[in-house]
Structures are given as C-alpha cells and as structure tokens.
Design a protein around this motif. Sequence first.
Motif, PDB file in Angstrom:
ATOM      1  N   ALA A 182       7.462  -3.415  -9.499  1.00 15.79           N
ATOM      2  CA  ALA A 182       6.075  -3.306  -9.026  1.00 15.79           C
ATOM      3  C   ALA A 182       5.361  -2.174  -9.756  1.00 15.79           C
ATOM      4  CB  ALA A 182       6.044  -3.087  -7.516  1.00 15.79           C
ATOM      5  N   HIS A 183       6.056  -1.074  -9.955  1.00 11.12           N
ATOM      6  CA  HIS A 183       5.473   0.054 -10.691  1.00 11.12           C
ATOM      7  C   HIS A 183       5.137  -0.364 -12.127  1.00 11.12           C
ATOM      8  CE1 HIS A 183       4.732   4.154 -11.973  1.00 11.12           C
ATOM      9  NE2 HIS A 183       5.563   3.941 -12.983  1.00 11.12           N
ATOM     10  N   CYS A 204       5.704  -8.092  -1.481  1.00 12.62           N
ATOM     11  CA  CYS A 204       6.355  -6.780  -1.422  1.00 12.62           C
ATOM     12  C   CYS A 204       5.730  -5.881  -0.354  1.00 12.62           C
ATOM     13  CB  CYS A 204       6.278  -6.087  -2.784  1.00 12.62           C
ATOM     14  SG  CYS A 204       7.283  -6.864  -4.067  1.00 12.62           S
ATOM     15  N   LEU A 205       4.456  -6.082  -0.071  1.00  7.13           N
ATOM     16  CA  LEU A 205       3.792  -5.280   0.964  1.00  7.13           C
ATOM     17  C   LEU A 205       4.367  -5.531   2.354  1.00  7.13           C
ATOM     18  CD1 LEU A 205       0.038  -5.599  -0.054  1.00  7.13           C
ATOM     19  CD2 LEU A 205       1.569  -3.660  -0.449  1.00  7.13           C
ATOM     20  N   ALA A 240       9.176   2.041   2.013  1.00  4.65           N
ATOM     21  CA  ALA A 240       7.920   2.733   1.709  1.00  4.65           C
ATOM     22  C   ALA A 240       7.639   2.792   0.211  1.00  4.65           C
ATOM     23  CB  ALA A 240       7.947   4.142   2.295  1.00  4.65           C
ATOM     24  N   GLY A 241       8.660   3.040  -0.608  1.00  2.00           N
ATOM     25  CA  GLY A 241       8.459   3.123  -2.050  1.00  2.00           C
ATOM     26  C   GLY A 241       8.031   1.802  -2.659  1.00  2.00           C
ATOM     27  N   LEU A 242       8.659   0.732  -2.224  1.00  2.00           N
ATOM     28  CA  LEU A 242       8.288  -0.599  -2.704  1.00  2.00           C
ATOM     29  C   LEU A 242       6.859  -0.926  -2.289  1.00  2.00           C
ATOM     30  CD1 LEU A 242       8.776  -3.378  -3.929  1.00  2.00           C
ATOM     31  CD2 LEU A 242       9.964  -4.020  -1.817  1.00  2.00           C
ATOM     32  N   ARG A 243       6.519  -0.662  -1.037  1.00  3.17           N
ATOM     33  CA  ARG A 243       5.169  -0.957  -0.551  1.00  3.17           C
ATOM     34  C   ARG A 243       4.122  -0.137  -1.299  1.00  3.17           C
ATOM     35  NH1 ARG A 243       4.070  -0.052   4.838  1.00  3.17           N
ATOM     36  NH2 ARG A 243       2.705  -1.838   4.835  1.00  3.17           N
ATOM     37  N   LEU A 244       4.419   1.126  -1.554  1.00  2.00           N
ATOM     38  CA  LEU A 244       3.476   1.982  -2.280  1.00  2.00           C
ATOM     39  C   LEU A 244       3.267   1.469  -3.701  1.00  2.00           C
ATOM     40  CD1 LEU A 244       1.731   4.514  -2.584  1.00  2.00           C
ATOM     41  CD2 LEU A 244       3.829   5.747  -3.202  1.00  2.00           C
ATOM     42  N   ALA A 287       3.741  -1.527  -4.855  1.00  2.00           N
ATOM     43  CA  ALA A 287       3.039  -2.810  -4.808  1.00  2.00           C
ATOM     44  C   ALA A 287       1.549  -2.599  -4.544  1.00  2.00           C
ATOM     45  CB  ALA A 287       3.645  -3.714  -3.740  1.00  2.00           C
ATOM     46  N   ALA A 288       1.222  -1.697  -3.637  1.00  2.00           N
ATOM     47  CA  ALA A 288      -0.191  -1.419  -3.334  1.00  2.00           C
ATOM     48  C   ALA A 288      -0.903  -0.839  -4.549  1.00  2.00           C
ATOM     49  CB  ALA A 288      -0.302  -0.472  -2.146  1.00  2.00           C
ATOM     50  N   LEU A 289      -0.251   0.064  -5.249  1.00  6.19           N
ATOM     51  CA  LEU A 289      -0.868   0.649  -6.445  1.00  6.19           C
ATOM     52  C   LEU A 289      -1.063  -0.399  -7.533  1.00  6.19           C
ATOM     53  CD1 LEU A 289       1.025   4.055  -6.527  1.00  6.19           C
ATOM     54  CD2 LEU A 289      -1.409   3.690  -6.012  1.00  6.19           C
ATOM     55  N   ALA A 290      -0.103  -1.307  -7.669  1.00 10.06           N
ATOM     56  CA  ALA A 290      -0.246  -2.386  -8.655  1.00 10.06           C
ATOM     57  C   ALA A 290      -1.387  -3.316  -8.264  1.00 10.06           C
ATOM     58  CB  ALA A 290       1.061  -3.165  -8.780  1.00 10.06           C
ATOM     59  N   LEU A 291      -1.494  -3.621  -6.986  1.00  7.61           N
ATOM     60  CA  LEU A 291      -2.599  -4.471  -6.528  1.00  7.61           C
ATOM     61  C   LEU A 291      -3.939  -3.769  -6.720  1.00  7.61           C
ATOM     62  CD1 LEU A 291      -0.914  -5.960  -3.372  1.00  7.61           C
ATOM     63  CD2 LEU A 291      -1.753  -7.273  -5.336  1.00  7.61           C
ATOM     64  N   GLN A 292      -3.958  -2.481  -6.506  1.00 10.06           N
ATOM     65  CA  GLN A 292      -5.176  -1.707  -6.725  1.00 10.06           C
ATOM     66  C   GLN A 292      -5.609  -1.821  -8.187  1.00 10.06           C
ATOM     67  OE1 GLN A 292      -4.715   2.574  -6.568  1.00 10.06           O
ATOM     68  NE2 GLN A 292      -6.713   2.805  -5.627  1.00 10.06           N
ATOM     69  N   ALA A 293      -4.644  -1.821  -9.097  1.00  8.93           N
ATOM     70  CA  ALA A 293      -4.942  -1.910 -10.530  1.00  8.93           C
ATOM     71  C   ALA A 293      -5.256  -3.329 -10.985  1.00  8.93           C
ATOM     72  CB  ALA A 293      -3.755  -1.372 -11.332  1.00  8.93           C
ATOM     73  N   SER A 294      -5.012  -4.305 -10.121  1.00 10.56           N
ATOM     74  CA  SER A 294      -5.172  -5.707 -10.530  1.00 10.56           C
ATOM     75  C   SER A 294      -6.616  -6.185 -10.508  1.00 10.56           C
ATOM     76  CB  SER A 294      -4.321  -6.617  -9.642  1.00 10.56           C
ATOM     77  OG  SER A 294      -4.876  -6.712  -8.347  1.00 10.56           O
ATOM     78  N   GLY A 295      -7.511  -5.389  -9.964  1.00  6.32           N
ATOM     79  CA  GLY A 295      -8.902  -5.808  -9.899  1.00  6.32           C
ATOM     80  C   GLY A 295      -9.148  -6.804  -8.783  1.00  6.32           C
ATOM     81  N   ARG A 296     -10.091  -7.695  -9.002  1.00  5.19           N
ATOM     82  CA  ARG A 296     -10.479  -8.675  -7.978  1.00  5.19           C
ATOM     83  C   ARG A 296      -9.327  -9.508  -7.427  1.00  5.19           C
ATOM     84  NH1 ARG A 296     -15.289 -10.152  -6.342  1.00  5.19           N
ATOM     85  NH2 ARG A 296     -17.061  -9.008  -7.120  1.00  5.19           N
TER      86      ARG A 296
END
Length: 86
Positions: free
Chosen positions: A14-15, A34-35, A40-44, A46-55
């Motif tokens: 995910a990172h 993954c969310l 906690a590490g996996l969820r974090l 995954a969230a950061l990757a989704l944040q970078a994914s745009g729309r």
Amino acid sequence: ALHDPDLQVRANAAHAVGRMDPVPADAVPLLAECLRENDAGLRLNAALALQASGRPGLDALRPLLADPSPRLRLIAARRLLEEQPD
C-alpha cells in the motif's frame, strides 16, 4: 501484494502504491479493502495511498470521516476538502 496474507507485505505494498504517480485506478478497490483491516499500519498506508489517488479514491475515503482513528479522519477530511473547498 495487496492480497498477501502477511499484513506487513500488504502495508508495504500500500505504501509503494501510494508513491506511484499516478496511483493506478485499479488499485483503489484493493486499497479500500485494506481500510477494513484491523492493522493500524496497513490502514494508514492504504489511506495515504487513496489520498494520493485523486478522484478515484474519494468514495473510499468518505467512510473514514467517522473512523475511530483521528489520523485517518484527518487524512480523509483533508483530501475531501481539497476536492470541494466550499
């Protein structure tokens, strides 16, 4: 690797996906899965990757607004506000 049974492998995957430019749209559903994990590490990651994914990642981030983790709530809120600042 996002389906690997080892949590650390999935967290690292995910990172790595989050550092791709652009984040592949076909990774978004896997990151959303993954969310739902307890790690906690996996969820974090995954969230950061989704944040970078745009729309494509916006729908997956919305449920995090009610997440028990303040950090995940902040990641989701920040990304959603960037998309709709009003």
